[in-house]
Design a protein around this motif. Structure first.
Motif, mmCIF file in Angstrom:
data_model
loop_
_atom_site.group_PDB
_atom_site.id
_atom_site.type_symbol
_atom_site.label_atom_id
_atom_site.label_comp_id
_atom_site.label_asym_id
_atom_site.label_seq_id
_atom_site.Cartn_x
_atom_site.Cartn_y
_atom_site.Cartn_z
ATOM 1 N N ASP A 1 11.954 6.594 -0.919
ATOM 2 C CA ASP A 1 11.922 7.128 -1.857
ATOM 3 C C ASP A 1 10.582 7.545 -2.282
ATOM 4 N N ASP A 2 9.722 6.673 -2.649
ATOM 5 C CA ASP A 2 8.266 6.783 -3.340
ATOM 6 C C ASP A 2 8.943 7.611 -4.750
ATOM 7 N N GLY A 3 9.652 6.988 -5.345
ATOM 8 C CA GLY A 3 10.242 7.691 -6.611
ATOM 9 C C GLY A 3 9.057 7.437 -7.935
ATOM 10 N N HIS A 4 9.016 8.437 -8.428
ATOM 11 C CA HIS A 4 8.069 8.207 -9.628
ATOM 12 C C HIS A 4 9.024 8.234 -10.863
ATOM 13 N N ASN A 5 10.144 8.551 -10.978
ATOM 14 C CA ASN A 5 11.200 8.507 -11.990
ATOM 15 C C ASN A 5 12.536 8.211 -11.471
ATOM 16 N N LEU A 6 13.519 7.666 -12.148
ATOM 17 C CA LEU A 6 14.526 7.377 -11.627
ATOM 18 C C LEU A 6 15.554 8.390 -11.065
ATOM 19 N N GLN A 7 15.200 9.622 -11.283
ATOM 20 C CA GLN A 7 15.909 10.763 -10.773
ATOM 21 C C GLN A 7 15.635 10.871 -8.846
ATOM 22 N N GLN A 8 14.486 10.307 -8.815
ATOM 23 C CA GLN A 8 14.000 10.475 -7.358
ATOM 24 C C GLN A 8 14.408 9.158 -6.650
ATOM 25 N N ASN A 9 15.110 8.303 -7.136
ATOM 26 C CA ASN A 9 15.359 7.031 -6.440
ATOM 27 C C ASN A 9 16.803 7.086 -5.649
ATOM 28 N N CYS A 10 16.938 6.164 -4.644
ATOM 29 C CA CYS A 10 18.298 6.260 -3.798
ATOM 30 C C CYS A 10 18.338 7.246 -3.022
ATOM 31 N N PHE A 11 17.464 7.882 -2.266
ATOM 32 C CA PHE A 11 18.052 9.101 -1.518
ATOM 33 C C PHE A 11 17.437 8.915 -0.164
ATOM 34 N N GLY A 12 16.430 7.780 -0.053
ATOM 35 C CA GLY A 12 16.138 7.690 1.255
ATOM 36 C C GLY A 12 15.777 6.137 1.657
ATOM 37 N N TRP A 13 16.069 5.521 2.795
ATOM 38 C CA TRP A 13 16.256 4.026 2.946
ATOM 39 C C TRP A 13 16.079 3.593 4.301
ATOM 40 N N VAL A 14 15.809 2.302 4.498
ATOM 41 C CA VAL A 14 16.159 1.869 5.741
ATOM 42 C C VAL A 14 17.430 0.984 5.851
ATOM 43 N N ARG A 15 18.023 0.566 7.055
ATOM 44 C CA ARG A 15 18.879 -0.350 7.403
ATOM 45 C C ARG A 15 18.319 -1.147 8.431
ATOM 46 N N VAL A 16 18.067 -2.419 7.926
ATOM 47 C CA VAL A 16 17.582 -3.498 8.721
ATOM 48 C C VAL A 16 18.373 -4.468 9.185
ATOM 49 N N ASN A 17 18.461 -4.606 10.392
ATOM 50 C CA ASN A 17 19.115 -5.796 10.999
ATOM 51 C C ASN A 17 18.576 -6.939 10.940
ATOM 52 N N ALA A 18 18.828 -7.842 9.731
ATOM 53 C CA ALA A 18 18.191 -9.074 9.426
ATOM 54 C C ALA A 18 18.909 -9.799 8.524
ATOM 55 N N GLU A 19 18.601 -11.104 8.104
ATOM 56 C CA GLU A 19 18.988 -11.858 7.140
ATOM 57 C C GLU A 19 18.145 -11.431 5.718
ATOM 58 N N LYS A 20 19.116 -11.683 4.674
ATOM 59 C CA LYS A 20 18.250 -11.412 3.414
ATOM 60 C C LYS A 20 17.431 -12.326 2.874
ATOM 61 N N ASN A 21 16.084 -12.465 3.504
ATOM 62 C CA ASN A 21 15.034 -13.275 2.993
ATOM 63 C C ASN A 21 13.709 -12.297 3.702
ATOM 64 N N VAL A 22 12.657 -12.626 3.087
ATOM 65 C CA VAL A 22 11.405 -11.798 3.609
ATOM 66 C C VAL A 22 10.854 -11.965 4.796
ATOM 67 N N PRO A 23 11.018 -13.225 5.265
ATOM 68 C CA PRO A 23 10.418 -13.307 6.813
ATOM 69 C C PRO A 23 11.397 -12.436 7.826
ATOM 70 N N SER A 24 12.524 -12.671 7.544
ATOM 71 C CA SER A 24 13.573 -12.196 8.623
ATOM 72 C C SER A 24 13.506 -10.629 8.549
ATOM 73 N N ILE A 25 13.380 -10.065 7.042
ATOM 74 C CA ILE A 25 13.154 -8.532 6.993
ATOM 75 C C ILE A 25 11.906 -8.146 7.709
#
Ligand SMILES: [Zn+2]
Ligand SMILES: [Zn+2]
Length: 303
Positions: free
Chosen positions: A190-214
């Protein structure tokens, strides 16, 4: 023979995350707490708060379950007409990433993009992964990007650059790198600089929900990039390239130097292409849904 893209080679959960955003801690309009709440309410699993020249570890929203991936965006203003820049996002481990929480990093100016290897080396030397950000918006020539090395990812979609500046054609930079034999993976951010620019582009990562796994999954290409559609599988078997996905209206097969191929239809949930006449050593797919939103697989490499 079966070759399956790494994201789909193991069973697992595809976490949703954004690797690039800004808050009032630099030039963003949303407070860190508001941004975190917004992503959590939108169903995200993790977020990197990558304010300019400031490395963040903190989850500022009390009670939030959103996982904060430590991160920073490092910038340099370059010499040249139109004031080109080079921007690198670093995301890294919670320990031993070379930064302290909230650490300011001194701005530097001058030079050309190909003289910015030191930014990448600095981020990477501290144990982080490096993302080359919005090359079209930055005014980065492809030849300059080719001179840089040791970054793991490139933004093929950047919401802020696309919505505010119409610069959303970063796949050309990516294909040139892939054509050179580079193992660089695509991210949508997103690189959003305001709330209207958020939640339009993302990654889907096959991982467990912890930092090392991601981080491990990002480094290994066990993810895909999306602005909407979902990808369930991408593989080559017996000379057929196959993709399974949520309903889309276009499925496009790409590499650098072959004629690109496209399937069109309504609510297609998969497609197959005969693999033939390949001139480069990778193949990748893009899909487009009825609203025009894209998703990008990572490449299957043939070597
Ligand atoms: Zn940037
Ligand atoms: Zn940014």
């Amino acid at each position: 023979m079966l070759i399956r893209q790494a994201a789909f080679a193991k069973k697992g959960t595809f976490l949703k995350g954004n690797l690039h955003c800004h808050t009032t801690l630099s030039d963003g309009k949303g407070t860190p707490a508001a941004v975190i709440r917004q992503y959590e309410n939108a169903g995200y699993d993790f977020l990197a708060i990558t304010d300019h020249q400031r490395y963040n570890f903190t989850n500022y929203e009390e009670g939030s379950d959103l996982l904060i991936l430590p991160g920073i965006e490092e910038d340099r203003f370059l010499d040249g007409v139109g004031m080109p820049v080079l921007h690198i996002v670093g995301v890294g481990p919670e320990e031993g990433n070379g930064y302290t929480d909230g650490q300011p990093v001194h701005y530097q100016r001058g030079g050309s993009a190909c003289q910015c290897q030191d930014i990448i080396d600095n981020v990477r030397g501290a144990g982080n992964l490096a993302v080359l950000c919005h090359p079209m918006w930055s005014g980065n020539a492809v030849e300059e990007i080719k001179a840089l090395h040791d970054f793991q990812m490139i933004e093929v979609w950047n919401t802020g650059a696309a919505l505010d500046w119409g610069t959303d054609s970063n796949t050309y930079h990516w294909d040139v790198l892939l054509h050179e034999g580079r193992r660089v993976y695509a991210v949508a951010s997103d690189d959003g600089h305001n709330l209207q620019q958020n939640c339009f582009g993302w990654v889907r990562v096959n991982a467990e929900k912890n930092v090392p796994s991601i981080l491990k999954a990002l480094e290994n290409g066990e993810f895909y990039a999306s602005c909407g559609p979902e990808i369930y599988d991408f593989f080559i078997e017996d000379g057929q390239v196959c993709i399974n996905c949520s309903p889309v209206s276009q499925i496009i097969l790409r590499n650098f130097s072959c004629p690109h191929r496209m399937l069109r239809g309504e609510n297609m949930t998969g497609g197959q292409f005969q693999l033939r006449d390949l001139c480069t050593d990778y193949i990748r797919a893009e899909i487009v849904d009825a609203q025009g939103r894209r998703a990008w697989t990572q490449p299957i490499f043939f070597d």
